[in-house]
Design a protein around this motif. Structure first.
Motif, PDB file in Angstrom:
ATOM      1  N   ASN A   1       0.818  -1.214   0.000  1.00  0.00           N
ATOM      2  CA  ASN A   1       0.000   0.000   0.000  1.00  0.00           C
ATOM      3  C   ASN A   1       0.848   1.259   0.000  1.00  0.00           C
ATOM      4  N   CYS A   2       0.193   2.386  -0.304  1.00  0.00           N
ATOM      5  CA  CYS A   2       0.868   3.676  -0.224  1.00  0.00           C
ATOM      6  C   CYS A   2      -0.169   4.767   0.014  1.00  0.00           C
ATOM      7  N   GLY A   3       0.318   5.925   0.421  1.00  0.00           N
ATOM      8  CA  GLY A   3      -0.550   7.069   0.639  1.00  0.00           C
ATOM      9  C   GLY A   3      -0.521   7.990  -0.567  1.00  0.00           C
ATOM     10  N   PHE A   4      -1.465   8.934  -0.605  1.00  0.00           N
ATOM     11  CA  PHE A   4      -1.529   9.926  -1.676  1.00  0.00           C
ATOM     12  C   PHE A   4      -1.908  11.277  -1.108  1.00  0.00           C
ATOM     13  N   ASN A   5      -1.706  12.321  -1.881  1.00  0.00           N
ATOM     14  CA  ASN A   5      -2.063  13.677  -1.468  1.00  0.00           C
ATOM     15  C   ASN A   5      -3.508  14.009  -1.859  1.00  0.00           C
ATOM     16  N   LEU A   6      -4.405  13.090  -1.629  1.00  0.00           N
ATOM     17  CA  LEU A   6      -5.833  13.329  -1.856  1.00  0.00           C
ATOM     18  C   LEU A   6      -6.362  14.065  -0.623  1.00  0.00           C
TER      19      LEU A   6
END
Length: 121
Positions: free
Chosen positions: A100-105
């Motif tokens: 998994n990874c994060g995003f700038n949403l």
């Protein structure tokens, strides 16, 4: 120096997995339609300054599957397809914790996606 990551069907990895295919192009295209509809409604408010640490690519995958923004409902969207769609639409990858990874949403973007889900209960 930015690390190089490999986006595959079930997630994002530091090294390519030989036994795992690339993200499904149909799933990526469908998820991009959801993201495009979100962008059209929020007009720039969907991009956050920082990575949203409360949601991972796996969370977005489920939001894309349940969203009613795209007329051809997405019955299944793999984690890798969700990641690829977000990257294709210009979102930046944040913290990576394979698969998994994060995003700038932004928080507004996430709230908007959540508002498009029909709940049955």
């Amino acid at each position: 120096m930015q690390n190089k990551y490999y986006i595959q069907q079930y997630g994002i990895y530091e090294y390519p997995k030989a036994d795992e295919p690339a993200p499904d192009t149909n799933q990526v295209a469908a998820a991009e339609k959801v993201i495009e509809a979100m962008k059209a409604n929020l007009k720039g408010l969907e991009v956050g300054k920082n990575t949203n640490s409360r949601y991972s690519s796996y969370s977005y995958k489920h939001l894309f599957e349940k969203s009613t923004l795209y007329e051809n409902k997405i019955p299944y969207c793999s984690n890798g397809s969700a990641i690829q769609a977000l990257v294709n639409q210009g979102f930046k990858i944040g913290k990576v914790s394979p698969p998994n990874c994060g995003f700038n949403l932004s928080k507004k973007g996430i709230q908007f996606l959540k508002s498009t889900i029909i709940k049955f209960y």
